[in-house]
Design an enzyme around this catalytic site. Structure first.
Site, PDB file in Angstrom:
ATOM      1  N   HIS A 110      -1.137   7.270   4.669  1.00 35.29           N
ATOM      2  CA  HIS A 110       0.085   6.731   5.272  1.00 35.29           C
ATOM      3  C   HIS A 110       1.159   7.811   5.178  1.00 35.29           C
ATOM      4  CE1 HIS A 110      -1.771   2.796   5.060  1.00 35.29           C
ATOM      5  NE2 HIS A 110      -2.001   2.996   3.780  1.00 35.29           N
ATOM      6  N   ASN A 164       0.189  -4.371   7.865  1.00 31.24           N
ATOM      7  CA  ASN A 164       1.081  -4.590   6.723  1.00 31.24           C
ATOM      8  C   ASN A 164       2.050  -3.445   6.465  1.00 31.24           C
ATOM      9  OD1 ASN A 164       0.029  -7.185   5.888  1.00 31.24           O
ATOM     10  ND2 ASN A 164      -1.846  -6.052   5.476  1.00 31.24           N
ATOM     11  N   ALA A 185       0.818  -1.223   0.000  1.00 27.23           N
ATOM     12  CA  ALA A 185       0.000   0.000   0.000  1.00 27.23           C
ATOM     13  C   ALA A 185       0.847   1.266   0.000  1.00 27.23           C
ATOM     14  CB  ALA A 185      -0.921  -0.007   1.214  1.00 27.23           C
TER      15      ALA A 185
END
Ligand SMILES: NC(=O)c1ccc[n+]([C@@H]2O[C@H](COP(=O)([O-])OP(=O)(O)OC[C@H]3O[C@@H](n4cnc5c(N)ncnc54)[C@H](O)[C@@H]3O)[C@@H](O)[C@H]2O)c1
Length: 275
Positions: free
Chosen positions: A228, A198, A132
């Site tokens: 993020h 993750n 991601a």
């Protein structure tokens, strides 16, 4: 590489195959799928259509030993942490490389060590994609110069944290402004929030490790995006990165970019230009 095998056929796997098999540079002509027995039947014809080509030989398995006996060149896990724990050793024992989406599973140090040992003994690789996020190339390079700090913050709307331990830490429904409900190491974050492990685990494995990567998790009622952010300080380069993930229409917990990161990783294994 001609024969690819997948564990799991959910949100990531579907976007992955629909993208991968239509790339002009792909040389793949065989796809094997491991699905759970009792899960809705995937007809081989349906999967072939998803891949956008009738030239692909598709076979669906419910037994890992049978799938491995068909000798795939690479196995891609898109199923979940439990699938890595259940099948990782069998794949690597056959000397077959394993590309893992559920990187958070490696908060389990024993499993990490065990799979690494098998891979080394059998000459196989465990491949961890950026998933991601991005910038992992810069982080690994910076590590070689000496890393000083890696700090990560994951921000999602309160609803995206429902069903996790965040519910025990903050009143998600009553939030009027952002709340940092977890601050600690990547290992603690992965243990307490396994479904959201993750990204922190990927940064940790690329950088300073699970016990020295700082993680903050934030519920923010003023956003409907999954963001993020991370900051790297090293002897060669300092950088900040911010990625705003679009959510998969097939699974609202999954960032869409993960599937494309997996496609890139697979293409790079056989392309003439690797980038
Ligand atoms: N690396 C990253 O940045 C990143 C980002 C998003 C998701 N992920 C991980 O990728 C994985 C897949 O995500 P998804 O959104 O596709 O999930 P999903 O729930 O949509 O699909 C998973 C599929 O795998 C199947 N499955 C589960 N265990 C299996 C097993 N033992 N054998 C065969 N099939 C099995 C399920 O039935 C389901 O169809 C998750 O573990 C998720 O945490 C990683």
């Amino acid at each position: 590489m001609q024969h690819l095998a997948l564990i799991g056929f959910g949100a990531i796997a579907r976007t992955f195959v629909t993208t991968l098999f239509v790339q002009p540079e792909t040389r793949l002509n065989r796809l094997s799928l491991l699905v759970r027995s009792g899960s809705p039947d995937e007809s081989e014809e349906q999967v072939r259509k998803l891949c956008g080509s009738h030239m692909i030989d598709v076979k669906v398995f419910t037994d890992m030993a049978e799938m491995l006996a068909s000798h795939p060149d690479l196995v891609v896990e898109c199923a979940g942490q439990q699938a890595v724990a259940e099948h990782g050793a069998a794949v690597l024992t056959e000397g077959i490389d394993l590309l893992i989406a559920s990187v958070g599973v490696f908060a389990d140090q024993d499993l990490f060590n065990r799979l690494k040992t098998i891979a080394a003994r059998k000459g196989a690789q465990i491949i961890l994609p950026a998933g991601a996020i991005g910038g992992i190339d810069a982080l690994v390079a910076a590590r070689l110069s000496g890393l000083k700090a890696v700090r990560y913050a994951g921000r999602k709307p309160p609803g995206a944290w429902k069903g996790t331990d965040a519910e025990n830490r903050v009143d998600l429904d009553a939030l009027k402004e952002e709340a940092v409900f977890f601050e600690g190491t990547a290992r603690e974050a992965a243990r307490i929030f396994p479904k959201n492990a993750n990204v922190a685990a990927t940064l940790a494995l690329a950088g300073l490790g699970m016990d020295h990567t700082h993680v903050r998790l934030i519920a923010d009622p003023n956003t409907n995006e999954n963001t993020h952010e991370y900051q790297v300080k090293s002897n060669a380069v300092d950088y900040d990165m911010r990625l705003v993930g679009k959510v998969s229409a097939l699974n609202p917990r999954t960032s869409l970019s993960t599937a494309f990161s997996l496609v890139r990783t697979v293409l790079n294994r056989s392309d003439v230009i690797v980038i």
